[in-house]
Design a protein around this motif. Structure first.
Motif, mmCIF file in Angstrom:
data_model
loop_
_atom_site.group_PDB
_atom_site.id
_atom_site.type_symbol
_atom_site.label_atom_id
_atom_site.label_comp_id
_atom_site.label_asym_id
_atom_site.label_seq_id
_atom_site.Cartn_x
_atom_site.Cartn_y
_atom_site.Cartn_z
ATOM 1 N N ASP A 179 59.635 37.830 22.202
ATOM 2 C CA ASP A 179 59.878 39.115 22.851
ATOM 3 C C ASP A 179 59.123 40.170 22.051
ATOM 4 O OD1 ASP A 179 61.340 41.762 23.231
ATOM 5 O OD2 ASP A 179 62.335 40.529 24.731
ATOM 6 N N PRO A 180 58.464 41.114 22.729
ATOM 7 C CA PRO A 180 57.723 42.135 21.972
ATOM 8 C C PRO A 180 58.611 43.022 21.120
ATOM 9 C CG PRO A 180 57.752 42.631 24.336
ATOM 10 C CD PRO A 180 58.261 41.232 24.176
ATOM 11 N N LEU A 181 59.917 43.059 21.412
ATOM 12 C CA LEU A 181 60.842 43.875 20.629
ATOM 13 C C LEU A 181 61.521 43.071 19.523
ATOM 14 C CD1 LEU A 181 62.518 45.983 23.463
ATOM 15 C CD2 LEU A 181 60.655 46.648 21.943
ATOM 16 N N ARG A 182 61.066 41.837 19.292
ATOM 17 C CA ARG A 182 61.685 40.982 18.283
ATOM 18 C C ARG A 182 60.872 41.005 16.998
ATOM 19 N NH1 ARG A 182 62.141 34.470 18.838
ATOM 20 N NH2 ARG A 182 60.160 34.555 17.740
ATOM 21 N N THR A 183 61.576 41.034 15.863
ATOM 22 C CA THR A 183 60.931 40.934 14.560
ATOM 23 C C THR A 183 61.635 39.867 13.736
ATOM 24 O OG1 THR A 183 62.333 42.723 13.724
ATOM 25 C CG2 THR A 183 60.139 43.322 14.508
ATOM 26 N N GLU A 184 60.903 39.269 12.812
ATOM 27 C CA GLU A 184 61.436 38.199 11.969
ATOM 28 C C GLU A 184 61.110 38.487 10.514
ATOM 29 O OE1 GLU A 184 59.776 34.496 13.307
ATOM 30 O OE2 GLU A 184 59.923 35.101 15.422
ATOM 31 N N HIS A 185 62.081 38.187 9.655
ATOM 32 C CA HIS A 185 61.887 38.365 8.218
ATOM 33 C C HIS A 185 62.629 37.261 7.479
ATOM 34 C CE1 HIS A 185 60.011 42.412 8.185
ATOM 35 N NE2 HIS A 185 60.662 42.545 9.323
ATOM 36 N N ARG A 186 62.210 37.030 6.237
ATOM 37 C CA ARG A 186 62.908 36.080 5.374
ATOM 38 C C ARG A 186 63.100 36.708 4.008
ATOM 39 N NH1 ARG A 186 60.789 30.218 5.607
ATOM 40 N NH2 ARG A 186 61.841 30.422 7.597
ATOM 41 N N LEU A 187 64.335 36.633 3.516
ATOM 42 C CA LEU A 187 64.707 37.185 2.219
ATOM 43 C C LEU A 187 65.202 36.060 1.319
ATOM 44 C CD1 LEU A 187 66.822 40.225 3.460
ATOM 45 C CD2 LEU A 187 64.488 40.314 2.600
ATOM 46 N N HIS A 188 64.760 36.043 0.080
ATOM 47 C CA HIS A 188 65.174 35.010 -0.870
ATOM 48 C C HIS A 188 66.222 35.578 -1.829
ATOM 49 C CE1 HIS A 188 62.034 32.082 0.282
ATOM 50 N NE2 HIS A 188 61.355 33.173 0.573
ATOM 51 N N TRP A 189 67.203 34.749 -2.125
ATOM 52 C CA TRP A 189 68.241 35.178 -3.057
ATOM 53 C C TRP A 189 68.906 33.947 -3.667
ATOM 54 C CZ3 TRP A 189 73.825 35.155 -2.504
ATOM 55 C CH2 TRP A 189 74.279 34.496 -1.351
ATOM 56 N N THR A 190 69.676 34.171 -4.719
ATOM 57 C CA THR A 190 70.387 33.078 -5.384
ATOM 58 C C THR A 190 71.816 33.515 -5.682
ATOM 59 O OG1 THR A 190 69.758 33.788 -7.620
ATOM 60 C CG2 THR A 190 68.262 32.270 -6.498
ATOM 61 N N ARG A 191 72.665 32.513 -5.867
ATOM 62 C CA ARG A 191 74.006 32.791 -6.394
ATOM 63 C C ARG A 191 74.355 31.673 -7.368
ATOM 64 N NH1 ARG A 191 79.212 31.185 -2.643
ATOM 65 N NH2 ARG A 191 78.666 29.001 -2.297
ATOM 66 N N ARG A 192 75.117 32.023 -8.374
ATOM 67 C CA ARG A 192 75.576 31.062 -9.372
ATOM 68 C C ARG A 192 77.073 30.865 -9.186
ATOM 69 N NH1 ARG A 192 72.460 29.957 -13.714
ATOM 70 N NH2 ARG A 192 74.262 29.929 -15.120
ATOM 71 N N GLU A 238 72.580 28.078 -6.653
ATOM 72 C CA GLU A 238 72.180 27.815 -5.271
ATOM 73 C C GLU A 238 71.082 28.810 -4.886
ATOM 74 O OE1 GLU A 238 76.506 26.264 -3.575
ATOM 75 O OE2 GLU A 238 75.814 28.294 -3.100
ATOM 76 N N VAL A 239 70.028 28.306 -4.291
ATOM 77 C CA VAL A 239 68.871 29.141 -3.937
ATOM 78 C C VAL A 239 68.727 29.144 -2.414
ATOM 79 C CG1 VAL A 239 66.410 29.545 -4.304
ATOM 80 C CG2 VAL A 239 67.772 28.431 -6.095
ATOM 81 N N TYR A 240 68.675 30.336 -1.847
ATOM 82 C CA TYR A 240 68.654 30.484 -0.397
ATOM 83 C C TYR A 240 67.496 31.368 0.051
ATOM 84 C CZ TYR A 240 73.482 28.804 -0.429
ATOM 85 O OH TYR A 240 74.624 28.053 -0.607
ATOM 86 N N ALA A 241 67.109 31.172 1.307
ATOM 87 C CA ALA A 241 66.331 32.149 2.053
ATOM 88 C C ALA A 241 67.161 32.524 3.273
ATOM 89 C CB ALA A 241 64.992 31.567 2.481
ATOM 90 N N VAL A 242 67.366 33.810 3.481
ATOM 91 C CA VAL A 242 68.027 34.269 4.695
ATOM 92 C C VAL A 242 66.949 34.509 5.740
ATOM 93 C CG1 VAL A 242 69.560 35.944 5.772
ATOM 94 C CG2 VAL A 242 69.814 35.420 3.354
ATOM 95 N N GLU A 243 67.040 33.799 6.837
ATOM 96 C CA GLU A 243 66.107 34.012 7.943
ATOM 97 C C GLU A 243 66.759 34.961 8.936
ATOM 98 O OE1 GLU A 243 64.710 31.024 11.174
ATOM 99 O OE2 GLU A 243 63.308 30.894 9.495
ATOM 100 N N LEU A 244 66.131 36.104 9.151
ATOM 101 C CA LEU A 244 66.667 37.179 9.985
ATOM 102 C C LEU A 244 65.775 37.391 11.190
ATOM 103 C CD1 LEU A 244 68.461 39.756 10.532
ATOM 104 C CD2 LEU A 244 66.829 40.992 9.064
ATOM 105 N N ILE A 245 66.401 37.511 12.357
ATOM 106 C CA ILE A 245 65.700 37.842 13.592
ATOM 107 C C ILE A 245 66.428 39.024 14.221
ATOM 108 C CG2 ILE A 245 64.855 36.992 15.809
ATOM 109 C CD1 ILE A 245 65.563 34.131 14.705
ATOM 110 N N VAL A 246 65.692 40.054 14.557
ATOM 111 C CA VAL A 246 66.261 41.217 15.219
ATOM 112 C C VAL A 246 65.497 41.467 16.513
ATOM 113 C CG1 VAL A 246 66.699 43.708 15.088
ATOM 114 C CG2 VAL A 246 67.034 42.271 13.061
ATOM 115 N N THR A 247 66.217 41.638 17.601
ATOM 116 C CA THR A 247 65.603 42.008 18.872
ATOM 117 C C THR A 247 66.355 43.198 19.441
ATOM 118 O OG1 THR A 247 64.756 41.139 20.975
ATOM 119 C CG2 THR A 247 66.982 40.469 20.338
#
Length: 254
Positions: A179-192, A238-247
């Motif tokens: 969709d032209p109004l959709r954007t995607e991003h990925r953020l990396h983070w960790t927790r112990r 624990e090492v994560y990437a949050v995959e975010l999609i906004v439309t």
């Protein structure tokens, strides 16, 4: 292990709602900063529905940012835990495929770790229906980073021993149509977290909850020993990437 249906997997979370609430990871503050940026408005004062809210992990974080949140959750056990852990937040029993919410009533609809339990052909139109013109749908997942050797090794053991995995895979953006109004991003983070919290985290997934309990317990017992070699102090990173999609729903004058 016998094949598990999506319905059986989804229902399994009600059996371990307290464990889920205690052990599952939250989300980094940067995620909510990005949601605000892409939605084009602050969360403070925003009318939000958190759909598939589970035990309220994301619901609480949205409320801490000042959002006026209604939690939508189909599972009785998960909804009960949400009410215990997050008093004062309205909880509505319902599905994303048929939202029990008024049309054009919300600034933001969120799905934290839950959109894959819906039928996108139904849940996407429903989200756009309940959003006001210019409102936004934000969908995100914590994805464990399989580029980290111990995480990749653990995922391989799950597939070998249990015939499945719990971490998901990158590229969940395919859950939503282009969709032209959709954007995607990925953020990396960790927790112990303590080792037992990590084991409770992976044990709170449907692979374990709806699968063979003896095989699941045996796997977690073996993991405890293996992870103590990797993390001898008993704290797991624990090492994560949050995959975010906004439309966005188009503005009224679009």
């Amino acid at each position: 292990m016998t094949e598990l249906t999506d319905a059986r997997r989804a229902r399994s979370f009600d059996l371990a709602a307290a464990q889920y609430d205690h052990a599952r990871p939250g989300y980094p503050p940067a995620l909510f900063d990005l949601v605000e940026e892409l939605a084009g408005r602050p969360l403070a004062g925003a009318r939000v529905a958190d759909v598939g809210a589970g035990t309220g992990i994301a619901t609480r974080l949205l409320r801490e940012r000042g959002a006026q949140v209604t939690a939508v959750e189909p599972g009785a056990g998960m909804a009960a835990q949400l009410r215990r852990a997050t008093p004062g937040v309205p909880v509505v029993r319902g599905l994303g495929d048929a939202l029990p919410l008024a049309s054009s009533s919300l600034d933001l609809v969120t799905y934290a770790q839950s959109f894959h339990w819906t039928d996108p052909d139904r849940s996407l139109p429903e989200a756009l229906r309940v959003l006001r013109p210019g409102g936004a749908l934000a969908v995100w997942w914590n994805i464990a980073d399989n580029g980290v050797p111990w995480i990749a090794a653990q995922a391989k053991r799950m597939w070998t021993d249990l015939g499945g995995g719990v971490y998901g895979t990158p590229g969940r953006a395919g859950e939503l149509p282009a969709d032209p109004l959709r954007t995607e991003h990925r953020l990396h983070w960790t927790r112990r977290v303590p080792l037992e919290t990590h084991l409770a985290n992976i044990g709170s997934h449907s692979l374990f909850l709806a699968g063979d309990p003896d095989r699941g317990r045996a796997f977690l017992d073996r993991e405890r020993g293996l992870l103590l070699r990797e993390f001898p102090d008993g704290t797991v990173e624990e090492v994560y990437a949050v995959e975010l999609i906004v439309t966005r729903r188009p503005p009224r004058n679009a």
